[in-house]
Motif scaffolding. Sequence first.
Motif, mmCIF file in Angstrom:
data_model
loop_
_atom_site.group_PDB
_atom_site.id
_atom_site.type_symbol
_atom_site.label_atom_id
_atom_site.label_comp_id
_atom_site.label_asym_id
_atom_site.label_seq_id
_atom_site.Cartn_x
_atom_site.Cartn_y
_atom_site.Cartn_z
ATOM 1 N N GLY A 12 3.382 3.231 -4.545
ATOM 2 C CA GLY A 12 2.970 2.675 -3.150
ATOM 3 C C GLY A 12 2.145 4.163 -3.189
ATOM 4 N N GLY A 13 0.600 4.038 -2.645
ATOM 5 C CA GLY A 13 -0.655 5.343 -2.262
ATOM 6 C C GLY A 13 0.200 6.618 -1.272
ATOM 7 N N SER A 14 1.481 6.932 -0.658
ATOM 8 C CA SER A 14 2.304 7.368 -0.485
ATOM 9 C C SER A 14 2.572 8.667 -1.811
ATOM 10 C CB SER A 14 3.153 7.571 0.495
ATOM 11 O OG SER A 14 3.938 7.042 -0.582
ATOM 12 N N TYR A 92 6.583 11.174 4.089
ATOM 13 C CA TYR A 92 7.622 10.450 5.073
ATOM 14 C C TYR A 92 8.289 11.333 6.055
ATOM 15 C CZ TYR A 92 6.217 5.796 2.815
ATOM 16 O OH TYR A 92 5.704 4.704 2.334
ATOM 17 N N THR A 121 4.026 4.194 7.345
ATOM 18 C CA THR A 121 5.424 3.831 7.333
ATOM 19 C C THR A 121 6.621 4.130 8.353
ATOM 20 O OG1 THR A 121 4.980 3.724 4.984
ATOM 21 C CG2 THR A 121 6.863 3.185 5.947
ATOM 22 N N ASN A 172 -6.472 11.265 2.855
ATOM 23 C CA ASN A 172 -6.022 11.488 0.995
ATOM 24 C C ASN A 172 -7.191 11.590 0.192
ATOM 25 O OD1 ASN A 172 -4.410 7.870 0.773
ATOM 26 N ND2 ASN A 172 -4.040 9.198 2.047
ATOM 27 N N ASN A 209 0.232 -3.934 -2.231
ATOM 28 C CA ASN A 209 1.691 -3.992 -3.089
ATOM 29 C C ASN A 209 1.656 -5.301 -2.138
ATOM 30 O OD1 ASN A 209 2.307 -3.582 -0.541
ATOM 31 N ND2 ASN A 209 2.613 -1.534 -0.309
ATOM 32 N N ARG A 211 2.250 -6.709 0.446
ATOM 33 C CA ARG A 211 3.127 -6.727 1.850
ATOM 34 C C ARG A 211 2.843 -7.852 2.721
ATOM 35 N NH1 ARG A 211 4.813 -2.353 5.117
ATOM 36 N NH2 ARG A 211 2.597 -0.687 3.958
ATOM 37 N N ILE A 213 1.746 -7.317 5.673
ATOM 38 C CA ILE A 213 0.632 -6.290 6.319
ATOM 39 C C ILE A 213 -0.936 -6.161 5.803
ATOM 40 C CG2 ILE A 213 0.967 -3.825 5.511
ATOM 41 C CD1 ILE A 213 1.824 -3.134 7.769
ATOM 42 N N GLU A 285 -3.843 -0.122 8.625
ATOM 43 C CA GLU A 285 -4.015 0.732 7.189
ATOM 44 C C GLU A 285 -3.984 2.520 7.768
ATOM 45 O OE1 GLU A 285 -3.041 0.752 3.836
ATOM 46 O OE2 GLU A 285 -4.326 -1.522 4.192
ATOM 47 N N GLY A 288 -5.838 4.013 3.642
ATOM 48 C CA GLY A 288 -6.288 3.116 2.046
ATOM 49 C C GLY A 288 -6.690 3.642 0.820
ATOM 50 N N LEU A 289 -6.147 3.663 0.654
ATOM 51 C CA LEU A 289 -6.426 4.540 -1.100
ATOM 52 C C LEU A 289 -7.265 3.204 -1.777
ATOM 53 C CD1 LEU A 289 -6.141 7.341 -2.167
ATOM 54 C CD2 LEU A 289 -4.041 6.729 -3.235
#
Length: 379
Positions: A12-14, A92, A121, A172, A209, A211, A213, A285, A288-289
Motif C-alpha cells: 500500500g501507499g503508506s 498510522y 486509514t 507524499n 489495492n 479495496r 473504496i 483518497e 493518491g500516490l
Amino acid sequence: MRIGIACYASVGGSGVLASELARALARRGHEVHVISDGTPFRLRNLEDRLVVHVVEPPAYDVFRHPPFELALAAKMADVIRHADLDILHVHYAVPFATSAFLARAMVPGHRVRTVTTLHGTDIFLHAYDYALTAAVRLGIEASDAVTAVSHHLADETRAVFGTDRPIEVIHNFVDPDRFPPRSSPPPRAAALRRALAPAGEFLLLHVSNFRPIKRVGDVVRVFAEVRKTHRARLLLVGDGPEHARALALAEALGVAEDVHALGRIDDVAAVYAAADVLLFPSEKESFGLAAAEAMAAEVPVVASAAGGLPEVVEDGVTGFLLPVGDVPAMAAAVRRLLDDPGLRRRMGAAGRRRVAERFSPAAQVARYEALYKRIIIHQ
Ligand code: GMT
C-alpha cells in the motif's frame, strides 16, 4: 540522527512512502531502523545505514489472536534501547502510534521522540469501528509531532477527533527518476505496448489495492463506455477484494477480452510509461500516490474530485477531476484525451512538472528532517 521508521510492509501507499523515506534518510547519512511486519518490498536490497527489524508476534496456542501490537511495542522498545534512537516515526496511529506509546513506557527515561504520520486509514477506521477511536486519539495525542499527507486529511482529522494538535501537512513524494516519462519510454514499456496494443490500441490503466473504496467497478464501466467508440484496452495493476468482481463486471459488459489483469507487480513504472490515461475514481483518497506516480510518468489522470486528490491532480491541467461515481463524465474526459494527442502530451508534461515542483523527494524528506530536528531540540 538515529531514526526508527515503523510501517506495514504491504504494498500500500503508506508502506511505499515509509520505505522510500527510510531509504532517502539513510542515503542522507542518517542511521535508519525500519520496524515492520515483514521486509517492505522496496527495501529488499542491501542499503548502507539501513536495518530492517521484523516483528514476529508469538503464535503461542493459548492466545486466540497473536498479540501483534504488544510484539510491535516490545520490538520498538528493543530498537529504541539498542540503537539509541533519537526519533521513532510511525506510519498510522493504529496500531503503530499506540504501540510507540507503550514502547516508550518500556524504556523509561529514554529521550526518544515520536512522530506519527496519518495516511487516512485511521480516519476511515473511526467510521468503520468507532470502538477504536480512543486508541487512534491516544496515538495522536501521545506523539511529539503529527503529520498528514494532505490538507484534506489534516482538516478531517481535526474535525473527527476534535483535536487541536498542530498537524503538519507533508504531501507524499515521488522520485521522477524511478518513473521514466511516456515521451521517452524505457524498452520494457515499448515491449509492453507491442504486446498489449499491437494494433495501436489506447491503453487505459488502473493501479490500486482493489479495496471497495477504489470503486474499481467505475473503472470498468468507464472503460466499457470508451470501448464503444475507441479501440482501447484496460490494464489492471494490483490485487484485492474487488478484483474478481471487476473482472466479472467486464465480462457482463462484454469487454473482458480487452481487460488485462497484470496482478501485483514490482515494476509498475514500465506500465505507467506504456499507458495513455490513468483512471482513479476513488470514493475517498487522502492523497493518491498512484495518481502522482502516473503524473511523474507523464500520464494524464482522470480521477474523482475526492479527498486530497485535488491537491495532487490539477483539474484541466494535469488531468480531469469529476464527481465521485460520474461514469459518463469520466468517459467523456477519457475520450477527450484519446482524441487529442496534443492535450495528452501537454497534460502529461504538466503532470511531470508538478511532481518535480511539489512532490519531490528532496523537498519532502528535508521537511521530515527539519521536523525531527525541531522536536529533538524542544525536548
Ligand atoms: O490506498 C490504500 O488503500 C492504501 C493506503 C495505505 O494505507 O497504504 O494508502 C493511503 O496512504 C497513501 C500514502 O500516504 C495515500 O497516497 C493514499 O491516498 C491513502 N489511501 C487512501 O486514502 C484510500
